[in-house]
Design an enzyme around this catalytic site. Structure first.
Site, PDB file in Angstrom:
ATOM      1  N   LYS A   6      36.861  30.350  -9.957  1.00 31.47           N
ATOM      2  CA  LYS A   6      37.615  30.739  -9.000  1.00 31.47           C
ATOM      3  C   LYS A   6      36.797  30.975  -7.796  1.00 31.47           C
ATOM      4  CE  LYS A   6      41.986  32.162 -10.337  1.00 31.47           C
ATOM      5  NZ  LYS A   6      41.932  32.359 -11.818  1.00 31.47           N
ATOM      6  N   SER A  28      44.577  39.318 -10.828  1.00 29.07           N
ATOM      7  CA  SER A  28      44.272  40.200 -11.963  1.00 29.07           C
ATOM      8  C   SER A  28      42.797  40.443 -12.432  1.00 29.07           C
ATOM      9  CB  SER A  28      44.838  39.430 -13.336  1.00 29.07           C
ATOM     10  OG  SER A  28      44.161  38.532 -13.549  1.00 29.07           O
TER      11      SER A  28
HETATM   12  C1  LIG Z   1      42.819  31.922 -12.708  1.00 29.60           C
HETATM   13  C2  LIG Z   1      42.245  31.462 -13.809  1.00 29.60           C
HETATM   14  C3  LIG Z   1      42.799  30.344 -14.576  1.00 29.60           C
HETATM   15  C4  LIG Z   1      44.054  29.644 -14.334  1.00 29.60           C
HETATM   16  O1  LIG Z   1      43.894  29.066 -13.118  1.00 29.60           O
HETATM   17  P1  LIG Z   1      45.094  28.552 -12.016  1.00 29.60           P
HETATM   18  O2  LIG Z   1      44.562  28.002 -10.868  1.00 29.60           O
HETATM   19  O3  LIG Z   1      45.839  29.872 -11.720  1.00 29.60           O
HETATM   20  O4  LIG Z   1      45.880  27.609 -12.896  1.00 29.60           O
HETATM   21  C5  LIG Z   1      42.208  29.653 -16.030  1.00 29.60           C
HETATM   22  N1  LIG Z   1      41.214  30.339 -16.393  1.00 29.60           N
HETATM   23  C6  LIG Z   1      40.587  31.577 -15.705  1.00 29.60           C
HETATM   24  C7  LIG Z   1      39.439  32.234 -16.544  1.00 29.60           C
HETATM   25  C8  LIG Z   1      41.160  32.098 -14.456  1.00 29.60           C
HETATM   26  O5  LIG Z   1      40.708  33.143 -14.087  1.00 29.60           O
END
Ligand SMILES: *Cc1c(COP(=O)(O)O)cnc(C)c1O
Length: 320
Positions: free
Chosen positions: A51, A75
């Site tokens: 992220k 979250s």
């Molecule tokens: C946010 C997240 C995802 C999903 O990513 P998106 O861009 O919302 O599809 C998958 N794995 C982890 C660990 C995440 O934090």
């Protein structure tokens, strides 16, 4: 829509913030599944998930416009990423989190000087709350996936995969709101259209799978999967068209299959990953044995120690 060029620009913009994460493989696991499996290890990324790629791409861009306060509704992992990059840049951050947030995620946000605001349990509730804080305080909202800069930032993981591995047949990517897969699929398909991009979702949170089948965005309401990063109830407005254009297939995995993937990687590769990060591996473990070169994008490693024991399962690779 985003293009390869946007992802290349993102790579430069965030190069001083993000790590180039390693690719790991296991001969034992590869032999068992009859495909060469490589893990792109975003659980070893700064802040413990991919992220930070998208968040830093957008927050750095906003800081050029002298933004002083950013806000995220998350979250956990996106919130950690926004708090981290804001702290690096000397910007204030407020993070709206669910009441049941993993304790380790909350502690990390606090360690980056993020201000925590607890609200509800669904992403809808958090986004409403974030919008009202933005109105009151003038803070700039940093969305978790549905923004071109976020998608382009996440796509930099795809560019790294291309640099690190030759002759890849398929890349498996978990889907929440679709920011990660839309960026990574753009990077891969616009560099080499022969690479197949496979999305993976928990069967309990199959909004993108259903939407992909129906050809329109479907809202499935609230979900309960252990993969807490994948609980989006509807695909993004901007991410979904890219999923439709570039993603070859979407596979669903059951909760016990996510646990099997976690257990396999812990036992054979000594890696601790979070359930959302295990989902892509669970997708590969279901695949036919065909001697393909397959990458699982392991999206994160932020798992509460109290949750870890519940993730171990006896039926290690029962299909083996
Ligand atoms: C946010 C997240 C995802 C999903 O990513 P998106 O861009 O919302 O599809 C998958 N794995 C982890 C660990 C995440 O934090």
């Amino acid at each position: 829509m985003i293009a390869l060029k946007d992802i290349e620009e993102a790579r430069e913009r965030i190069a001083h913030v993000v790590k180039r994460t390693p690719v790991l493989n296991s001969n034992t696991l590869s032999k068992k599944i009859g495909n060469d499996l490589f893990l792109k290890c975003e659980h070893l990324q700064k802040t413990g998930s991919f992220k930070i790629r998208g968040a830093s791409n957008l927050v750095i861009k906003e800081s050029e416009h002298h933004v002083k306060h950013v806000l995220a509704a998350s979250s956990g992992n996106h919130g950690q990423a926004v708090a981290y990059i804001a702290n690096v840049l000397g910007i204030r951050s407020t993070i709206v989190v669910p009441k049941d947030i993993a304790r380790c995620k909350e502690a990390a946000i606090e360690a980056y000087n993020g201000i925590i605001d607890h609200c509800g349990t669904t992403s809808g509730e958090r986004i409403d709350r974030a919008q009202s804080i933005c109105k009151e305080s003038g803070a700039t909202f940093i969305p978790p996936y549905d923004h071109p800069y976020i998608m382009a930032g996440q796509g930099t993981a795809g560019l790294e995969i291309l640099d690190q591995l030759d002759n890849i047949d398929e890349v498996y990517v978990p889907i929440g709101g679709g920011g990660l897969i839309s960026g990574v699929a753009t990077a891969l398909k616009e560099s080499n259209p022969r690479i197949r991009v496979i999305g993976v979702e928990p069967a309990l949170a199959d909004d993108t799978y259903q939407s992909f089948q129906e050809g329109k965005r479907i809202n499935i309401g609230s979900t309960t999967t252990i993969a807490d990063g994948l609980r989006a109830s509807i695909p993004g407005e901007l991410t979904f068209p890219i999923v439709q254009r570039y993603v070859d297939d979407i596979v669903l995995v059951e909760e016990n299959e996510i646990k099997e993937a976690f257990t396999s990687v812990f036992t054979l590769m000594k890696q601790v990953i979070e359930p959302s990060g295990a989902v892509s591996i669970a997708g590969v473990l279901k695949r036919k044995a065909e001697g393909k070169r397959v990458v699982a994008l392991v999206s994160g490693g932020n798992v509460d120690t109290t949750v870890v024991p519940s993730l171990f399962t006896d039926c290690l690779l029962s299909r083996g």
